[in-house]
Every structure is written in C-alpha cells, then in structure tokens.
Design an enzyme around this catalytic site. Structure first.
Site, PDB file in Angstrom:
ATOM      1  N   SER A 158       0.844  -1.202   0.000  1.00 33.76           N
ATOM      2  CA  SER A 158       0.000   0.000   0.000  1.00 33.76           C
ATOM      3  C   SER A 158       0.872   1.243   0.000  1.00 33.76           C
ATOM      4  O   SER A 158       1.944   1.269   0.626  1.00 33.76           O
ATOM      5  CB  SER A 158      -0.886   0.013   1.246  1.00 33.76           C
ATOM      6  OG  SER A 158      -1.511   1.275   1.385  1.00 33.76           O
ATOM      7  N   TYR A 172      -2.311  -1.225  10.373  1.00 28.95           N
ATOM      8  CA  TYR A 172      -2.421  -1.635   8.962  1.00 28.95           C
ATOM      9  C   TYR A 172      -1.149  -1.241   8.196  1.00 28.95           C
ATOM     10  O   TYR A 172      -0.587  -2.040   7.439  1.00 28.95           O
ATOM     11  CB  TYR A 172      -3.658  -0.969   8.349  1.00 28.95           C
ATOM     12  CG  TYR A 172      -3.737  -1.012   6.847  1.00 28.95           C
ATOM     13  CD1 TYR A 172      -4.173  -2.152   6.181  1.00 28.95           C
ATOM     14  CD2 TYR A 172      -3.369   0.098   6.078  1.00 28.95           C
ATOM     15  CE1 TYR A 172      -4.246  -2.184   4.790  1.00 28.95           C
ATOM     16  CE2 TYR A 172      -3.448   0.072   4.701  1.00 28.95           C
ATOM     17  CZ  TYR A 172      -3.880  -1.071   4.055  1.00 28.95           C
ATOM     18  OH  TYR A 172      -3.942  -1.095   2.682  1.00 28.95           O
TER      19      TYR A 172
HETATM   20  N1  LIG Z   1      -8.520   0.354  -2.022  1.00 26.13           N
HETATM   21  C1  LIG Z   1      -7.438   1.047  -1.818  1.00 26.13           C
HETATM   22  O1  LIG Z   1      -7.406   2.276  -1.995  1.00 26.13           O
HETATM   23  C2  LIG Z   1      -6.163   0.367  -1.399  1.00 26.13           C
HETATM   24  C3  LIG Z   1      -5.017   1.161  -1.230  1.00 26.13           C
HETATM   25  C4  LIG Z   1      -3.826   0.554  -0.869  1.00 26.13           C
HETATM   26  C5  LIG Z   1      -3.778  -0.817  -0.694  1.00 26.13           C
HETATM   27  N2  LIG Z   1      -4.885  -1.560  -0.858  1.00 26.13           N
HETATM   28  C6  LIG Z   1      -4.760  -3.009  -0.661  1.00 26.13           C
HETATM   29  O2  LIG Z   1      -5.466  -3.692  -1.678  1.00 26.13           O
HETATM   30  C7  LIG Z   1      -6.000  -4.912  -1.168  1.00 26.13           C
HETATM   31  C8  LIG Z   1      -7.497  -4.956  -1.451  1.00 26.13           C
HETATM   32  O3  LIG Z   1      -8.128  -3.829  -0.864  1.00 26.13           O
HETATM   33  P1  LIG Z   1      -9.636  -3.458  -1.231  1.00 26.13           P
HETATM   34  O4  LIG Z   1      -9.728  -1.988  -1.176  1.00 26.13           O
HETATM   35  O5  LIG Z   1     -10.066  -4.196  -2.453  1.00 26.13           O
HETATM   36  O6  LIG Z   1     -10.395  -4.046   0.074  1.00 26.13           O
HETATM   37  P2  LIG Z   1     -11.766  -4.835   0.219  1.00 26.13           P
HETATM   38  O7  LIG Z   1     -12.129  -4.774   1.657  1.00 26.13           O
HETATM   39  O8  LIG Z   1     -12.753  -4.365  -0.785  1.00 26.13           O
HETATM   40  O9  LIG Z   1     -11.347  -6.334  -0.146  1.00 26.13           O
HETATM   41  C9  LIG Z   1     -10.612  -7.146   0.741  1.00 26.13           C
HETATM   42  C10 LIG Z   1     -11.097  -8.564   0.595  1.00 26.13           C
HETATM   43  O10 LIG Z   1     -10.415  -9.386   1.552  1.00 26.13           O
HETATM   44  C11 LIG Z   1     -11.366 -10.269   2.131  1.00 26.13           C
HETATM   45  N3  LIG Z   1     -10.902 -10.720   3.441  1.00 26.13           N
HETATM   46  C12 LIG Z   1     -10.775  -9.954   4.567  1.00 26.13           C
HETATM   47  N4  LIG Z   1     -10.375 -10.723   5.596  1.00 26.13           N
HETATM   48  C13 LIG Z   1     -10.244 -11.994   5.117  1.00 26.13           C
HETATM   49  C14 LIG Z   1      -9.857 -13.225   5.709  1.00 26.13           C
HETATM   50  N5  LIG Z   1      -9.540 -13.323   7.005  1.00 26.13           N
HETATM   51  N6  LIG Z   1      -9.802 -14.323   4.920  1.00 26.13           N
HETATM   52  C15 LIG Z   1     -10.142 -14.246   3.607  1.00 26.13           C
HETATM   53  N7  LIG Z   1     -10.529 -13.101   3.000  1.00 26.13           N
HETATM   54  C16 LIG Z   1     -10.578 -11.990   3.749  1.00 26.13           C
HETATM   55  C17 LIG Z   1     -12.641  -9.447   2.207  1.00 26.13           C
HETATM   56  O11 LIG Z   1     -13.793 -10.250   2.385  1.00 26.13           O
HETATM   57  C18 LIG Z   1     -12.595  -8.703   0.877  1.00 26.13           C
HETATM   58  O12 LIG Z   1     -13.225  -9.443  -0.147  1.00 26.13           O
HETATM   59  C19 LIG Z   1      -5.653  -4.945   0.309  1.00 26.13           C
HETATM   60  O13 LIG Z   1      -4.486  -5.707   0.512  1.00 26.13           O
HETATM   61  C20 LIG Z   1      -5.398  -3.495   0.632  1.00 26.13           C
HETATM   62  O14 LIG Z   1      -4.517  -3.338   1.722  1.00 26.13           O
HETATM   63  C21 LIG Z   1      -6.093  -1.008  -1.189  1.00 26.13           C
END
Ligand SMILES: NC(=O)c1ccc[n+]([C@@H]2O[C@H](COP(=O)([O-])OP(=O)(O)OC[C@H]3O[C@@H](n4cnc5c(N)ncnc54)[C@H](O)[C@@H]3O)[C@@H](O)[C@H]2O)c1
Length: 268
Positions: A158, A172
C-alpha cells in the site's frame, strides 16, 4: 540461450506472448470484493483458470457464478487465518486445474485506532490476516509454483507504507511494511527456484474500504487527485493491468520489487 556476439541483437519481440496468461492457473485471495475481484475478473477474461478465496461466502458465491459465465473459476470460502483450510483449498485448486502458476495475496483488513491505545489483540489479528495470511498461502502454493516453471507471487502492499498515514491506520501500515520485507526475503529464497515475488502497492482506489470513510467523497477525490501526478482517480483496471504484468512472463526478470500504482503520488 547464452548471449554470444552472434545472437545479442534482437530480431523479434513477442509482446502478446509475453503478457499472455491464457491457460495459466491463479489463486486470488480477497477475490469477493474490490481490487482482488478486479484482478480475478481480469485474469478470467484473459483466459486463466482462477481459484477465488475469500471469507465472505455469500458474495463469493455470486462472484463465482458470474465469472463461470465468462471462463474458468472456482470459489473456496476460506479465512486466511486458517492454515488447514488454506492448504486444502490450494491443493483442491491445483488438482482441479492441474497446478498453480500465479498467487495473488490481496485479502486484508483495515482496523482504525491510534497506535497509542490500539487493542493488542486487534494488532495480532491484523498481522495474522495481512502478513501471516500471505505466508500461509505461499507455503501451501510454493510446490506448485515451483513445478510450474513460471511461478509468480504478487503480494499487496500500500502507498500508506510510504506515506506513514492516514492517521489511525498505524497497525495496517505496519503490516504493509512487513509485506515489503517479507516479499524481498521471499524473492531471495524462491527466485532461484524459478518463482518471482513482488509487491503491488496501490495508491487510493475507490473500493468499499474507502466509501463510507469520508463524509464528503467529492472533497476526498479532489484531495487525492491534488497529491497524484496523474490528474484522475485510479480505476480498478489500472491495478488489474499491473497484476497481469506481474503475473506473466513479461516480468520474469523482476523480483523482490514494489510496484507502486498510485498515479505518481509517491516515488519508491
Ligand atoms: N482500495 C485502496 O485504496 C487500497 C489502497 C492501498 C492498498 N490496498 C490493498 O489492496 C488490497 C485490497 O483492498 P480493497 O480496497 O479491495 O479491500 P476490500 O475490503 O474491498 O477487499 C478485501 C477482501 O479481503 C477479504 N478478506 C478480509 N479478511 C479476510 C480473511 N480473514 N480471509 C479471507 N478473506 C478476507 C474481504 O472479504 C474482501 O473481499 C488490500 O491488501 C489493501 O490493503 C487497497
């Protein structure tokens, strides 16, 4: 073929072949929502077989049904904290599709509390999902990735690790730094075995993790765009495109790296 004076000048470049993941098998955690869903959708569209792992059973079933209409996908409802369930899902996917070539660790949680008084059990839980969870899938998938001859691991980082904020996301952010360290050490271990390991680090993307966090979404959009060099919000296909690169033979000589897909917000 080793380089010699006779063969070092390029004669052809097969761009389509290098980026082609058709027929490859990928495991994507966090595939029910957001960026994991975007990657799973892109991989199925590119002709890959995709094993979808997520804890959200209901949504995952819908995603599986939708993706099966477009290609080859199979869902396993798994909590990435459960070592036995993770191993068994990965073994089943490998058996169904005849191996595993690509592993995408996307699943993560985002607890919000100041480090000064965050509950330490909550810290243990976020580490268990966001870091140890990534190692669990790696340990289960590594024999298959190695056997594939072109194994690729993509771990989600991230931009927040490079920024040290937003406030309240300290635990986080620590996990996302740990993912960078884990992936570098992993690259040293697994690249000699023919498997690359890289971090895909998104900037701010409009997924459900973002919606609901800010009262004034339009003001948040403006503040993100102001910080980025590219003057638009990132879309999930920006992430999916980077994932296809890191999952394909095009990135075979790239390992241990962090690819920031953040519109030029930070520089690594
Ligand atoms: N959206 C952003 O702006 C952003 C920015 C930087 C990094 N990220 C990273 O991208 C990735 C996805 O983020 P996102 O925004 O799509 O989040 P999101 O919450 O939409 O998706 C995360 C997914 O992980 C699943 N999950 C959570 N805990 C779990 C567990 N214990 N076992 C199995 N599945 C589990 C959730 O059900 C969900 O489907 C993450 O690693 C996040 O740190 C996102």
């Amino acid at each position: 073929m080793p380089p010699t004076a006779d063969n070092i000048e390029p004669t052809a470049f097969d761009a389509a072949g290098l980026f082609n993941i058709e027929g490859r098998t990928a495991v994507v955690t966090g595939a029910a929502h957001g960026l994991g869903l975007a990657i799973a959708t892109a991989f199925v569209g590119a002709g890959a077989n995709v094993g979808l792992l997520d804890i959200d059973a209901d949504v995952l079933a819908d995603v599986e049904a939708r993706l099966k209409g477009r290609g080859r996908a199979v869902a396993h409802t798994v909590d990435v904290r459960d070592t036995v369930a993770v191993s068994s899902a990965i073994r089943d996917i490998a058996t169904e599709f005849g191996g595993i070539d690509i592993l995408v660790n996307d699943a993560a949680i985002f607890p919000s509390a100041p480090l000064a008084d965050i509950d330490l059990d909550e810290v243990a839980s976020v580490l268990d999902i966001n870091v140890v969870g990534y190692l669990r899938t790696v340990q289960a998938a590594l024999p298959y990735l190695q056997a594939s001859g072109h194994g690729h691991i993509i771990n989600f980082g991230s931009v927040t690790f490079f920024l040290g904020n937003p406030d309240g996301l300290g635990a986080y952010i620590a996990t996302k730094g740990a993912v960078v360290g884990l992936t570098r050490a992993l690259a040293r271990e697994v690249s000699p075995l023919g498997v690359t390991a890289n971090v895909l680090a998104p900037g701010a993307f409009p997924t459900r993790a973002e919606f609901g966090l800010y009262e004034d979404q339009a003001a948040f959009d403006r503040s993100v765009i102001e910080k980025q060099s590219v003057k638009r919000r990132g879309s999930v296909s920006d992430i999916a495109a980077a994932a296809i690169y890191l999952a394909s033979d095009a990135s075979d000589f790239v390992t241990g790296q962090t690819l920031l897909v953040d519109g030029g917000w930070t520089f690594n």
